[in-house]
Write a protein that holds these residues in place. Structure first.
Motif, PDB file in Angstrom:
ATOM      1  N   LYS A  61       0.838  -1.188   0.000  1.00 41.63           N
ATOM      2  CA  LYS A  61       0.000   0.000   0.000  1.00 41.63           C
ATOM      3  C   LYS A  61       0.878   1.245   0.000  1.00 41.63           C
ATOM      4  CE  LYS A  61      -3.220   0.130   3.053  1.00 41.63           C
ATOM      5  NZ  LYS A  61      -4.126  -0.017   4.213  1.00 41.63           N
ATOM      6  N   ASN A 115      -5.170  13.119   4.398  1.00 42.28           N
ATOM      7  CA  ASN A 115      -6.086  12.281   3.635  1.00 42.28           C
ATOM      8  C   ASN A 115      -6.552  11.034   4.390  1.00 42.28           C
ATOM      9  OD1 ASN A 115      -5.857  14.041   1.544  1.00 42.28           O
ATOM     10  ND2 ASN A 115      -4.413  12.800   0.371  1.00 42.28           N
ATOM     11  N   GLN A 116      -6.080  10.814   5.593  1.00 41.65           N
ATOM     12  CA  GLN A 116      -6.483   9.634   6.347  1.00 41.65           C
ATOM     13  C   GLN A 116      -7.889   9.827   6.911  1.00 41.65           C
ATOM     14  OE1 GLN A 116      -3.526   8.707   9.224  1.00 41.65           O
ATOM     15  NE2 GLN A 116      -2.095   7.909   7.704  1.00 41.65           N
ATOM     16  N   SER A 117      -8.624   8.744   6.973  1.00 41.17           N
ATOM     17  CA  SER A 117      -9.999   8.777   7.465  1.00 41.17           C
ATOM     18  C   SER A 117     -10.003   8.995   8.978  1.00 41.17           C
ATOM     19  CB  SER A 117     -10.688   7.454   7.130  1.00 41.17           C
ATOM     20  OG  SER A 117     -11.933   7.396   7.751  1.00 41.17           O
ATOM     21  N   VAL A 162      -0.136   7.138   2.865  1.00 41.64           N
ATOM     22  CA  VAL A 162      -1.217   8.113   2.763  1.00 41.64           C
ATOM     23  C   VAL A 162      -0.854   9.292   3.652  1.00 41.64           C
ATOM     24  CG1 VAL A 162      -3.684   8.488   3.145  1.00 41.64           C
ATOM     25  CG2 VAL A 162      -2.869   6.258   2.391  1.00 41.64           C
TER      26      VAL A 162
END
Length: 80
Positions: A4, A11-13, A7
């Protein structure tokens, strides 16, 4: 190394990706009530085949006793 791509922090949830571990209580109130209801249902299932057999034997025996009492002639001498 993971496949992956990284991030950025912007932009992380905000929501967690994996569910946090639960502490499993052995006997909470709901589990105790459900177990009690299951045990009560098991007791109310109905008569077993052995109970049905005993009931049939008692019924036939009592019918035979009643028939014997109805048709018993006693110690009478035949008048013929």
């Amino acid at each position: 190394m993971s496949k992956k791509p990284p991030v950025p922090a912007e932009n992380q949830s905000p929501y967690p990706i994996a569910e946090p571990p639960h502490d499993h209580a052995q006997d909470n109130e709901t589990v105790a009530i459900v177990r009690e209801m299951a045990a009560a249902k098991q007791r109310r299932v109905g008569p077993t085949s052995r109970q049905l057999g005993i009931g049939a034997a008692v019924g036939v025996g009592s019918a035979a006793i009643v028939a014997g009492l109805l048709f018993w002639r006693g110690n009478r001498k035949d008048s013929k």
